[in-house]
Design a protein around this motif. Structure first.
Motif, PDB file in Angstrom:
ATOM      1  N   PHE A 265      33.220  40.926  33.007  1.00  0.00           N
ATOM      2  CA  PHE A 265      34.793  41.762  33.950  1.00  0.00           C
ATOM      3  C   PHE A 265      34.103  40.905  35.279  1.00  0.00           C
ATOM      4  O   PHE A 265      33.475  41.476  36.150  1.00  0.00           O
ATOM      5  CB  PHE A 265      35.368  42.452  33.939  1.00  0.00           C
ATOM      6  CG  PHE A 265      36.591  42.537  34.634  1.00  0.00           C
ATOM      7  CD1 PHE A 265      36.584  43.930  36.167  1.00  0.00           C
ATOM      8  CD2 PHE A 265      38.026  42.711  34.637  1.00  0.00           C
ATOM      9  CE1 PHE A 265      37.907  43.745  35.937  1.00  0.00           C
ATOM     10  CE2 PHE A 265      39.200  42.896  34.928  1.00  0.00           C
ATOM     11  CZ  PHE A 265      39.013  43.489  36.232  1.00  0.00           C
ATOM     12  N   ALA A 266      34.739  40.052  36.662  1.00  0.00           N
ATOM     13  CA  ALA A 266      34.607  40.646  37.811  1.00  0.00           C
ATOM     14  C   ALA A 266      35.656  39.529  38.864  1.00  0.00           C
ATOM     15  O   ALA A 266      36.640  39.401  38.279  1.00  0.00           O
ATOM     16  CB  ALA A 266      33.838  38.495  38.034  1.00  0.00           C
ATOM     17  N   ASN A 267      36.236  40.371  39.517  1.00  0.00           N
ATOM     18  CA  ASN A 267      37.073  40.699  40.539  1.00  0.00           C
ATOM     19  C   ASN A 267      37.237  40.963  41.995  1.00  0.00           C
ATOM     20  O   ASN A 267      35.851  41.125  42.619  1.00  0.00           O
ATOM     21  CB  ASN A 267      38.605  41.222  40.152  1.00  0.00           C
ATOM     22  CG  ASN A 267      38.035  42.734  40.803  1.00  0.00           C
ATOM     23  OD1 ASN A 267      37.693  42.858  41.712  1.00  0.00           O
ATOM     24  ND2 ASN A 267      38.398  43.638  40.025  1.00  0.00           N
ATOM     25  N   VAL A 268      37.365  39.616  42.812  1.00  0.00           N
ATOM     26  CA  VAL A 268      37.593  39.957  44.333  1.00  0.00           C
ATOM     27  C   VAL A 268      38.257  40.053  44.844  1.00  0.00           C
ATOM     28  O   VAL A 268      39.829  39.221  44.558  1.00  0.00           O
ATOM     29  CB  VAL A 268      36.497  38.479  45.470  1.00  0.00           C
ATOM     30  CG1 VAL A 268      36.890  38.600  46.243  1.00  0.00           C
ATOM     31  CG2 VAL A 268      35.727  38.144  44.529  1.00  0.00           C
ATOM     32  N   GLN A 269      38.834  41.487  45.545  1.00  0.00           N
ATOM     33  CA  GLN A 269      40.057  41.676  46.533  1.00  0.00           C
ATOM     34  C   GLN A 269      40.243  41.336  47.878  1.00  0.00           C
ATOM     35  O   GLN A 269      39.096  41.706  48.355  1.00  0.00           O
ATOM     36  CB  GLN A 269      40.738  42.877  46.234  1.00  0.00           C
ATOM     37  CG  GLN A 269      40.528  42.750  44.202  1.00  0.00           C
ATOM     38  CD  GLN A 269      41.342  44.765  43.771  1.00  0.00           C
ATOM     39  OE1 GLN A 269      42.087  45.244  44.794  1.00  0.00           O
ATOM     40  NE2 GLN A 269      39.953  44.931  43.240  1.00  0.00           N
TER      41      GLN A 269
END
Length: 269
Positions: free
Chosen positions: A125-129
């Motif tokens: 799981f990976a995210n950028v905000q």
């Protein structure tokens, strides 16, 4: 096949345990309000989530199984996990990113000793905000507070697979799904004193994009800054997800709710 059904049920439980550990790890996101300074401020936070209860329904190859799992069942099948959160702030603008990896599973032999079974469940799981601090001040007690909003994109990969190997042709159930989804988040932070702060956070993602109807995350917890550049974080969180997609071998879906304790160490620089 009765034994095949039992192994399949085990696979489903493992898959939900994966969601309990890795997705819900998303909840760890406390940040301490600090004096406004020029330049960038960074933090790196490895963390752990312990789901005390995980309930829901999992569907693999068009077959659904209900489950209700406790923490000991999670630890029985955990084979490895890594999770970390990064935050970088310059004034009121920030960048946030999280990465997770979890592996669960097991192997064995069906009664009769002729068929070997291997369960392999993994999630990345990976995210950028992008974040903006829209409130920042001092309350009536003289303690600082802040409120942030963030928007970004999240990548998910889930593998739920069971392999049967024996004298005859092998068989594999389940598979792997990957998808991207939008996400938003809100966070409120307030200092209690010079060592302690309190934070609450709410996050929503999915919104029906790529099969994920909704993921939600709600947490509340404390940050203790025991050292100049290091703090300890702990609290409680609630997490849920409702994902489904149609595959050639049938529906692949999971709908889960969980709650539990999280703990972390944050390094500031």
């Amino acid at each position: 096949m009765r034994h095949t059904s039992l192994i399949f049920r085990y696979l489903v439980c493992v898959g939900w345990l994966l969601a309990a550990i890795s997705h819900a790890a998303n909840a760890q996101s406390l940040a301490r309000s600090e004096e406004d300074e020029g330049g960038w401020r960074h933090s790196i936070t490895p963390y752990l989530f312990l789901p005390l209860r995980t309930t829901g329904t999992s569907t693999i190859d068009g077959t659904s199984v209900d489950f209700d799992l406790n923490l000991s069942e999670v630890l029985d099948v955990l084979q490895g996990a890594a999770s970390v959160r990064y935050e970088g702030w310059n004034g009121d603008f920030g960048i946030i990113s999280e990465v997770y990896y979890v592996k669960l599973g097991g192997d064995g032999t069906l009664p009769g000793g002729r068929v070997d079974v291997d369960v392999d469940v993994r999630q990345t799981f990976a995210n950028v905000q992008g974040a903006y601090r829209f409130a920042n001040g001092v309350n009536a007690s003289g303690q600082r507070y802040a409120a942030d909003a963030a928007i970004g994109v999240q990548w998910n990969r889930i593998k739920q697979e069971i392999d049967f190997a024996g004298p005859g042709p092998g068989m594999t159930l389940g598979g792997t799904e990957e998808w991207l989804e939008p996400m938003i988040a809100l966070r409120y932070i307030t200092e209690i004193n010079d060592k302690w702060s309190f934070a609450s956070r709410a996050e929503l993602s999915g919104f029906g994009v790529n099969g994920d109807d909704l993921q939600y995350l709600v947490l509340a917890g404390f940050d203790w800054k025991g050292w100049e550049n290091t703090s300890l974080r702990f609290g409680y969180q609630f997490y849920g997800i409702d994902f489904s997609t149609d595959r050639s071998d049938g529906e692949f879906a999971y709908d889960v709710d969980q709650n539990g304790i999280y703990a972390a160490v944050a390094f500031h620089f």
